[in-house]
Write a protein that holds these residues in place. Structure first.
Motif, mmCIF file in Angstrom:
data_model
loop_
_atom_site.group_PDB
_atom_site.id
_atom_site.type_symbol
_atom_site.label_atom_id
_atom_site.label_comp_id
_atom_site.label_asym_id
_atom_site.label_seq_id
_atom_site.Cartn_x
_atom_site.Cartn_y
_atom_site.Cartn_z
ATOM 1 N N ALA A 37 93.698 62.916 40.295
ATOM 2 C CA ALA A 37 93.838 62.537 38.885
ATOM 3 C C ALA A 37 93.982 61.027 38.716
ATOM 4 O O ALA A 37 94.294 60.286 39.655
ATOM 5 N N GLY A 38 93.752 60.576 37.492
ATOM 6 C CA GLY A 38 93.978 59.194 37.094
ATOM 7 C C GLY A 38 94.479 59.178 35.656
ATOM 8 O O GLY A 38 94.636 60.239 35.030
ATOM 9 N N ALA A 39 94.723 57.993 35.108
ATOM 10 C CA ALA A 39 95.238 57.916 33.740
ATOM 11 C C ALA A 39 94.726 56.662 33.048
ATOM 12 O O ALA A 39 94.671 55.577 33.646
ATOM 13 N N LEU A 40 94.343 56.828 31.784
ATOM 14 C CA LEU A 40 94.033 55.701 30.917
ATOM 15 C C LEU A 40 95.296 55.341 30.152
ATOM 16 O O LEU A 40 95.898 56.198 29.493
ATOM 17 N N LEU A 41 95.702 54.082 30.242
ATOM 18 C CA LEU A 41 96.870 53.594 29.516
ATOM 19 C C LEU A 41 96.361 52.739 28.354
ATOM 20 O O LEU A 41 95.809 51.653 28.567
ATOM 21 N N PHE A 42 96.518 53.224 27.135
ATOM 22 C CA PHE A 42 96.060 52.492 25.960
ATOM 23 C C PHE A 42 97.189 51.561 25.508
ATOM 24 O O PHE A 42 98.247 52.025 25.068
ATOM 25 N N LYS A 43 96.974 50.259 25.625
ATOM 26 C CA LYS A 43 98.059 49.334 25.304
ATOM 27 C C LYS A 43 98.138 49.094 23.800
ATOM 28 O O LYS A 43 97.138 49.152 23.078
ATOM 29 N N ALA A 44 99.351 48.792 23.369
ATOM 30 C CA ALA A 44 99.628 48.710 21.944
ATOM 31 C C ALA A 44 99.086 47.433 21.304
ATOM 32 O O ALA A 44 98.836 47.395 20.103
ATOM 33 N N SER A 45 98.901 46.383 22.098
ATOM 34 C CA SER A 45 98.402 45.116 21.542
ATOM 35 C C SER A 45 97.723 44.330 22.644
ATOM 36 O O SER A 45 97.757 44.702 23.816
ATOM 37 N N ASP A 46 97.135 43.185 22.266
ATOM 38 C CA ASP A 46 96.455 42.328 23.234
ATOM 39 C C ASP A 46 97.427 41.447 24.014
ATOM 40 O O ASP A 46 97.051 40.853 25.025
ATOM 41 N N ASP A 47 98.659 41.340 23.548
ATOM 42 C CA ASP A 47 99.587 40.365 24.125
ATOM 43 C C ASP A 47 99.846 40.583 25.616
ATOM 44 O O ASP A 47 99.692 39.651 26.405
ATOM 45 N N PRO A 48 100.268 41.764 26.042
ATOM 46 C CA PRO A 48 100.556 41.919 27.465
ATOM 47 C C PRO A 48 99.267 41.991 28.288
ATOM 48 O O PRO A 48 98.240 42.474 27.820
ATOM 49 N N SER A 49 99.323 41.527 29.524
ATOM 50 C CA SER A 49 98.191 41.657 30.434
ATOM 51 C C SER A 49 98.107 43.089 30.939
ATOM 52 O O SER A 49 99.065 43.871 30.821
ATOM 53 N N ASP A 50 96.971 43.441 31.511
ATOM 54 C CA ASP A 50 96.811 44.794 32.058
ATOM 55 C C ASP A 50 97.853 45.058 33.134
ATOM 56 O O ASP A 50 98.410 46.162 33.223
#
Length: 969
Positions: free
Chosen positions: A380-393
């Motif tokens: 398995a894997g996971a897509l993490l949808f970030k809340a904004s552009d501010d933090p880096s991946d």
């Protein structure tokens, strides 16, 4: 008394709302002073339209006056009149009118479309609306405050209140946003204006979570007599905190197809298990059918009053909702997952991603949503949808990783998430991810939308550690240990057997990928498929990787010393019992059995048989340690998923389950457990073994079992108990003689050329050595042949023959295996035979024979044939249609079907084995197998004396079971 008012289902009321049109009740029965009156009044209808955005209602002739009084913005549609029913009770009289009323359509509702995004309309009858709901005749019913939308669960809240003559307040969702502050103010207003105390709160989970985050909101919830949630899952940690804070939290469960089903209503002062639902104790209404792994599927029977859809021939509705039973509270079930929403990996392993997604999402404000993927993939894997552009991946991954790391240590092995399989995604504001009305991600749509990103994640070359050329030999072990920790969620011992520590095949694939992608140049030779299992430990893996770096390949140790020499060396190494002696002289009362392998197919049937034997006082089950569950729960689950009796004996104490390490001194038991077993036990039955045909003999997994056999013998001798080793006919079935005798083979070439068979041969040599060195020991061997399903047809879908037969629906054909006989022995009969031999008076006694007793438990008949099986199952009513083709053609079609992007089947793992056996089957000369001597076995086992060839009914029963379970693969 308030149960029906406040704890009904959310899904019962999902009224269809389409393009601003809502179809509500053609005729609603409302109780008022023992009389029923039609419909709602003008003010109520207008309010319903306002709060739920209705523009159209349906009325009959009797309601024309009401329709004329409605404001012009509400459109009315006339329908045929429906007669009033005079009835003072919540039931219909047995006459033509009442029968018509019970089946007449009241309104339509729809499913949520959580997985597919396509809601389905469901017809609701008058009887289902209010006729079967409880009503409470006493006055001063508490009022309910509902935040649930009318098109979803609010209408059901209304029905429950109305049938009891109680007041209900509805949050005006269409007029104001649903925030914690607005809900608090709305409840305060309702309490100030209501003639009845507002003591029931009905909501979907996210509103309760919103209130729980505010001190005033928490006080509001604490002030309620009941706080009911339904429609989606409330985060367990939030629910636990609310219950600890004194909130009387009740979880409700229902479906659009079957209405209200059950809730966790209970004694709130004493019982804090809010997640466990308490259904009606009557199997004619609801039943829970075992589905493996300790889970059961809820099935709604035809007699359930709210059922409006069926999917079985008997009129039942199989919900696809999986539950796990409470370990101690009877008839209490916690929702686990949807059978049809689980992720199915390439090896057939399944898991529900929803709980993981919720926990990861809640771990950091940097994460907006989470989508776990893996269908048809090796892991398995996971897509993490970030809340904004501010933090880096990397910041997002670092924020989520501590929680994921913790989950990996607690979850099933095949559901673990590697750090390298976390992919960060930023959604554009104008293009949000699609969700259902319950707020859950529409999985199929999301997987299709991000298909390319998911595919690329399995090809990622992300560097997480230096290349191997830059790592000193002394540092490599530490680097490998860190890679294993990334995958497992815990640190593995570098010297101990990886398999024994719980490192499964999926973890091996993930670690191997990390090693290849992060430690070797792209043009380096590919690592051997089984390098991790073959190495056995991290320290040996380190040596092998350095050898590949130096020589460009991995030399095979077994080829250097010879496979047969290795078998003899292992036999000699673990066959020394000169220092072994009896240490227990205590008088024993009754038969006490120590059993290993009780969670396997044969072991579970042996345990169930022991549970029914009144002469057996106690059974100690020794289990390999696991993080996921308690030993008692594992034993109960093992029996339950096979439909076997004995769970009551586990609860009652006749069966005692203990975690152990068989290869360690004293079996890795505590001093207390070791003393109990040595002083009480009279019989040891050693069944546990790794049934893995891809592992070589030298793998640590088999060495672990070989060492464990020695320690089990030493334990049996120390306690003065008899010892029975359950071996396999594969240990000797390469003997080129007409009859294979009931004795120990001294020739390693007699074993089949598989690590499994050779490890059994070595274990037999160890038993023989103990028998020769210990004249007072009672030791014997039972070789078991090919097993099949039990009397009920229940088999094991991970075995080769069930998987072959399951490919009928996958590839549309089955192979014509000429000269293949069905010398299969039903596993329940095998279990009975093993116990009859084990407990027979003469077993292991020296005066009967100077040689160690060996018994063959197998089906001696060479009929029926495989061809007869194909004939029987092809003429079974309702059977899947299939062609009968040559084995090579069957294999080609299976490979083609498995190559499809939509096909998921555990037979993928056996393709290599089948290729070697069936790819050129037409050109091979099939040699009939030798016949096994069974003289001693017949003397000791009445079951074996009464054995008959497999009949049509038995074969068809197994075929039916395979077909049914193939649908779940």
């Amino acid at each position: 008394m308030a149960w029906a008012d406040a704890i009904g289902t959310q899904a019962i009321s999902s009224g269809v709302r389409n393009n601003g049109t809502c179809w509500i009740c053609k005729y609603v029965l409302l109780k008022d002073c023992g009389r029923y009156r039609p419909q709602l009044d003008v003010r109520a209808i207008e309010h319903l339209c306002d709060v739920s955005n209705m523009t159209t209602i349906m009325v009959d002739d009797s309601q024309a006056d009401i329709a004329r009084q409605l404001r012009s913005s509400i459109r009315t549609v006339k329908i045929p009149s429906f007669p009033k029913i005079q009835n003072s009770r919540n039931e219909y009289r047995d006459n033509d009118l009442s029968r018509s009323a019970s089946h007449d359509v009241a309104y339509l509702r729809h499913t949520s479309g959580t997985s597919s995004g396509l809601p389905k309309p469901i017809v609701q009858t008058q009887w289902g609306v209010v006729g079967c709901l409880p009503s409470f005749p006493h006055p001063k019913q508490p009022a309910t405050f509902s935040t649930t939308p009318l098109y979803h669960g609010g209408l059901a809240d209304c029905f429950r209140a109305w049938t009891s003559g109680a007041m209900i307040w509805l949050f005006s969702e269409g007029r104001m946003p649903i925030t914690g502050r607005n809900v608090i103010d709305a409840v305060a207003y309702a309490r100030s204006q209501s003639s009845a105390a507002v003591k029931y709160f009905s909501s979907v989970p996210y509103v309760v979570q919103m209130l729980a985050d505010e001190p005033e909101g928490l006080r509001l919830l604490q002030s309620m007599d009941l706080v009911g949630v339904g429609g989606a899952a409330l985060t367990p940690s939030v629910g636990d905190e609310l219950v600890e804070a004194g909130v009387k939290l009740v979880s409700r469960m229902g479906s659009a197809e079957c209405g209200f089903l059950m809730s966790s209503h209970r004694d709130y002062a004493e019982d804090k298990e809010w997640q466990y639902l308490r259904p009606i104790v009557d199997s004619t209404y609801l039943s829970f059918e075992p589905r493996g792994d300790g889970l059961s599927e809820l099935v709604v029977k035809p007699s359930w009053p709210l059922i409006s859809k069926t999917n079985r021939d008997d009129g039942s509705y199989a919900t696809s909702d999986l539950f796990e039973a409470h370990p101690s509270i009877p008839n209490a079930w916690r929702y686990h997952s949807r059978a049809d929403a689980q992720i199915v990996l390439a090896n057939g392993k399944k898991f529900d991603p929803s709980p993981m997604e919720e926990v990861i999402k809640a771990s950091s404000p940097l994460i907006q949503d989470v989508l776990v993927f893996g269908t048809g993939k090796p892991y398995a894997g996971a897509l993490l949808f970030k809340a904004s552009d501010d933090p880096s991946d990397e910041d997002v991954i670092n924020a989520a990783w501590p929680t994921i790391h913790l989950l990996n240590g607690k979850s099933q092995g095949h559901s673990r998430l590697a750090r390298s399989m976390l992919v960060v995604v930023k959604l554009e504001d104008e293009d949000p991810i699609a969700k259902s009305s319950k707020g859950t991600i529409l999985r199929r749509q999301a997987e299709a939308r991000f298909a390319n990103l998911i595919e690329r994640s399995y090809e990622s070359k992300r560097v997480v550690c230096p290349k191997i050329e830059k790592i000193e030999d002394s540092e490599l072990t530490s680097v490998l240990k860190d890679l294993f920790a990334q995958i497992l969620g815990w640190e593995a011992d570098i010297y101990q057997d990886l398999f024994g520590q719980g490192v499964d095949s999926i973890a091996c694939i993930q670690v191997k990928k990390l090693i290849e992608s992060t430690m070797f140049p792209e043009k380096s030779p590919r690592l051997p498929t089984n390098i991790i299992y073959d190495s056995g430990s991290i320290s040996v893996l380190c040596e092998n990787l350095n050898r590949i770096k130096r020589d460009g390949c991995l030399r095979n140790t077994e080829d250097e010393i010879g496979e047969w020499e290795l078998m003899r060396d292992l036999s000699e190494k673990y066959g020394d019992f000169t220092s072994c002696s009896t240490t227990c002289s205590a008088k024993k009362h009754g038969d006490v059995v120590v059993l290993t392998g009780a969670t396997g197919t044969l072991g579970a049937h042996i345990l169930s048989t022991l549970c029914r034997d009144v002469n057996i006082r106690k059974v100690y089950c020794l289990l390999r340690s696991q993080l996921q569950s308690t030993p008692k729960k594992r034993m109960a689950d093992s029996l339950s998923r096979r439909g076997l009796s004995g769970e009551d004996k586990i609860k009652g104490g006749k069966v005692v389950s203990i975690y152990c390490e068989l290869s360690k001194p004293h079996l890795g038991l505590s001093d207390e457990d070791w003393t109990r077993i040595i002083t009480e036990s009279t019989t040891f039955i050693h069944v546990a073994w790794s049934v893995n045909f891809s592992l070589p003999l030298g793998s640590q997994a088999f060495v672990h079992h070989i060492a464990g056999t020695r320690e089990m013998i030493k334990a049996a001798v120390a306690s003065g108990a008899r010892f029975v080793f359950v071996s396999s006919t594969a240990a000797v079935n390469s003997v080129f003689t007409a009859i294979i005798k009931e004795n120990v083979s001294q020739d390693p070439s007699h074993a089949s050329p598989l690590g499994y068979a050779r490890s059994k041969w070595v274990a037999e040599q160890i038993c023989s050595s103990a028998y020769q060195q210990l004249p007072d020991a009672s030791i014997s061997i039972v070789r078991v042949g090919q097993l099949c399903g039990n009397e009920a047809g229940v088999w094991n879908m991970s075995e080769s023959y069930p998987l072959i037969l399951s490919t009928a629906s996958l590839a549309g054909c089955l192979p014509d295996l000429r000269n293949q006989s069905l010398n299969w022995l039903p596993v329940d009969q095998a279990a009975s035979a093993v116990l009859e031999i084990t407990l027979s008076a003469g077993n292991g006694k020296r005066e009967s024979s100077p040689d160690m007793p060996v018994y063959h438990v197998l089906n001696p008949y060479r009929s029926p044939s495989w061809s007869q099986l194909l004939c029987w199952i092809s003429h079974t009513p309702g059977s899947s249609e299939f062609e009968i083709v040559e084995p090579a053609e069957w294999l080609r079609r299976v490979e083609s079907a498995l190559g499809s992007s939509h096909a998921k089947h555990p037979s993928q793992a056996l393709l290599g084995f089948w290729r070697g056996r069936y790819s050129d089957c037409q050109s091979k000369t099939v040699q009939l197998p030798s016949q096994f001597e069974i003289d001693s076995t017949l003397q000791s086992s009445p079951t074996m004396r009464g054995l008959k060839p497999l009949g049509r009914d038995e074969v068809v029963g197994m075929w039916d079971w395979i077909q049914e379970n193939a649908k779940k693969l």
